[in-house]
Design a protein around this motif. Structure first.
Motif, PDB file in Angstrom:
ATOM      1  N   ASP A 182       0.825  -1.215   0.000  1.00  9.88           N
ATOM      2  CA  ASP A 182       0.000   0.000   0.000  1.00  9.88           C
ATOM      3  C   ASP A 182       0.857   1.262   0.000  1.00  9.88           C
ATOM      4  OD1 ASP A 182      -2.306  -1.533  -0.059  1.00  9.88           O
ATOM      5  OD2 ASP A 182      -2.560  -1.494   2.113  1.00  9.88           O
ATOM      6  N   ASP A 183       1.902   1.272   0.821  1.00  6.76           N
ATOM      7  CA  ASP A 183       2.802   2.424   0.849  1.00  6.76           C
ATOM      8  C   ASP A 183       3.519   2.575  -0.489  1.00  6.76           C
ATOM      9  OD1 ASP A 183       2.060   2.922   3.446  1.00  6.76           O
ATOM     10  OD2 ASP A 183       3.913   2.148   4.351  1.00  6.76           O
ATOM     11  N   THR A 184       3.879   1.452  -1.091  1.00  8.05           N
ATOM     12  CA  THR A 184       4.545   1.485  -2.394  1.00  8.05           C
ATOM     13  C   THR A 184       3.651   2.133  -3.436  1.00  8.05           C
ATOM     14  OG1 THR A 184       5.871  -0.463  -1.871  1.00  8.05           O
ATOM     15  CG2 THR A 184       5.606   0.082  -4.210  1.00  8.05           C
ATOM     16  N   ASP A 185       2.385   1.745  -3.442  1.00 10.10           N
ATOM     17  CA  ASP A 185       1.449   2.348  -4.396  1.00 10.10           C
ATOM     18  C   ASP A 185       1.365   3.860  -4.215  1.00 10.10           C
ATOM     19  OD1 ASP A 185       0.802   0.088  -5.832  1.00 10.10           O
ATOM     20  OD2 ASP A 185      -1.086  -0.272  -4.786  1.00 10.10           O
TER      21      ASP A 185
ATOM     22  N   ASN B  13      14.082   9.288  -3.537  1.00 13.07           N
ATOM     23  CA  ASN B  13      13.847  10.407  -2.616  1.00 13.07           C
ATOM     24  C   ASN B  13      12.435  10.371  -2.047  1.00 13.07           C
ATOM     25  OD1 ASN B  13      16.453  11.318  -2.979  1.00 13.07           O
ATOM     26  ND2 ASN B  13      15.901  12.779  -4.569  1.00 13.07           N
ATOM     27  N   GLU B  14      11.452  10.071  -2.884  1.00 20.13           N
ATOM     28  CA  GLU B  14      10.065   9.967  -2.402  1.00 20.13           C
ATOM     29  C   GLU B  14       9.933   8.841  -1.376  1.00 20.13           C
ATOM     30  OE1 GLU B  14       7.034  11.790  -3.076  1.00 20.13           O
ATOM     31  OE2 GLU B  14       8.621  13.182  -3.648  1.00 20.13           O
TER      32      GLU B  14
ATOM     33  N   LYS C 259       8.838  10.455   7.165  1.00 18.30           N
ATOM     34  CA  LYS C 259       7.561  10.970   7.684  1.00 18.30           C
ATOM     35  C   LYS C 259       6.911   9.949   8.618  1.00 18.30           C
ATOM     36  CE  LYS C 259       6.168  14.139   4.005  1.00 18.30           C
ATOM     37  NZ  LYS C 259       5.308  14.320   2.835  1.00 18.30           N
ATOM     38  N   ASN C 260       6.955   8.673   8.220  1.00 21.75           N
ATOM     39  CA  ASN C 260       6.386   7.619   9.067  1.00 21.75           C
ATOM     40  C   ASN C 260       7.134   7.510  10.385  1.00 21.75           C
ATOM     41  OD1 ASN C 260       4.286   6.884   7.441  1.00 21.75           O
ATOM     42  ND2 ASN C 260       5.216   4.992   6.707  1.00 21.75           N
ATOM     43  N   ALA C 261       8.454   7.602  10.332  1.00 20.54           N
ATOM     44  CA  ALA C 261       9.257   7.518  11.548  1.00 20.54           C
ATOM     45  C   ALA C 261       8.899   8.659  12.503  1.00 20.54           C
ATOM     46  CB  ALA C 261      10.746   7.545  11.210  1.00 20.54           C
ATOM     47  N   LYS C 262       8.762   9.861  11.956  1.00 16.04           N
ATOM     48  CA  LYS C 262       8.391  11.010  12.799  1.00 16.04           C
ATOM     49  C   LYS C 262       6.985  10.854  13.357  1.00 16.04           C
ATOM     50  CE  LYS C 262      11.345  14.527  10.792  1.00 16.04           C
ATOM     51  NZ  LYS C 262      11.452  15.621   9.855  1.00 16.04           N
TER      52      LYS C 262
ATOM     53  N   LEU D 219      11.904   1.972  12.948  1.00 18.20           N
ATOM     54  CA  LEU D 219      10.928   1.927  11.859  1.00 18.20           C
ATOM     55  C   LEU D 219      11.204   0.739  10.949  1.00 18.20           C
ATOM     56  CD1 LEU D 219       8.510   3.207  10.396  1.00 18.20           C
ATOM     57  CD2 LEU D 219      10.153   4.498   9.034  1.00 18.20           C
ATOM     58  N   GLN D 220      12.474   0.508  10.594  1.00 16.69           N
ATOM     59  CA  GLN D 220      12.820  -0.633   9.743  1.00 16.69           C
ATOM     60  C   GLN D 220      12.400  -1.950  10.399  1.00 16.69           C
ATOM     61  OE1 GLN D 220      13.957  -1.304   6.667  1.00 16.69           O
ATOM     62  NE2 GLN D 220      13.686   0.869   6.260  1.00 16.69           N
TER      63      GLN D 220
END
Length: 180
Positions: free
Chosen positions: A44-47, A80-81, A88-91, A100-101
């Motif tokens: 989903d994040d990839t999309d 970069n995206e 952004k997810n980590a924050k 996060l990883q």
């Protein structure tokens, strides 16, 4: 004039831009999907990241100078995206990038789009332990077979540094996979 320059002209010409852009999507959508997927892991994040990547490509075609290959420029945007998305997810989750990883890898087993055996999962765990740059280099070389010269254009790093990063990454992954 070579094929790529002609294609870029079609992409920047208002009368041929739409058709050329659809060709661009057809040519690169799957490759960029897997490049992004190896970075963000979630389908989903990839999309989402892929959509953002193609929006940026479309909006910035006029600014493409041709200093690198179109492929390299698009991969740089996708990279970069992807990294921006992870940061952004980590924050948002108040995680360090390492936490996060690990969270991403933990959630990978639950991802219905992740088809793998235990070996593939263990490999993904090993990759997640690498620093960000080594992860990128390993994924691009191992999974996508991107040449160091192209990777150098995408990541704006020397080929020698990339080869060293890949070598170090493979040693760390090997150590991770052979530990008890």
């Amino acid at each position: 004039m070579d094929k790529e320059h002609l294609f870029i002209q079609r992409l920047t010409n208002p009368s041929t831009k739409e058709v050329a852009y659809k060709e661009l999507l057809t040519l690169y959508k799957e490759r960029l999907y897997w490049h992004i997927r190896h970075i963000v892991k979630s389908h989903d994040d990839t999309d989402d990241v892929l959509q953002n990547t193609f929006i940026k490509v479309y909006k910035n075609l006029e600014n493409f100078k041709g200093d690198s290959k179109l492929f390299s420029w698009m991969y740089r945007i996708a990279t970069n995206e992807s990294l921006t998305h992870l940061n952004k997810n980590a924050k948002r989750l108040k995680f360090s990038s390492e936490e996060l990883q690990q969270n991403i890898i933990t959630n990978l087993k639950a991802d219905v789009y992740f088809e793998s055996d235990d070996i593939q999962f263990k490999l993904q765990q090993a990759i997640a332990t690498l620093p960000e740059k080594q992860q990128l280099v390993f994924n691009m070389r191992y999974f996508q077979d991107i040449k160091y010269k192209d990777m150098s254009d995408i990541l704006e790093t020397s080929e020698g540094a990339l080869k060293a990063s890949y070598h170090i990454a493979t040693k760390k992954i090997e150590a991770f996979l052979t530990q008890d």
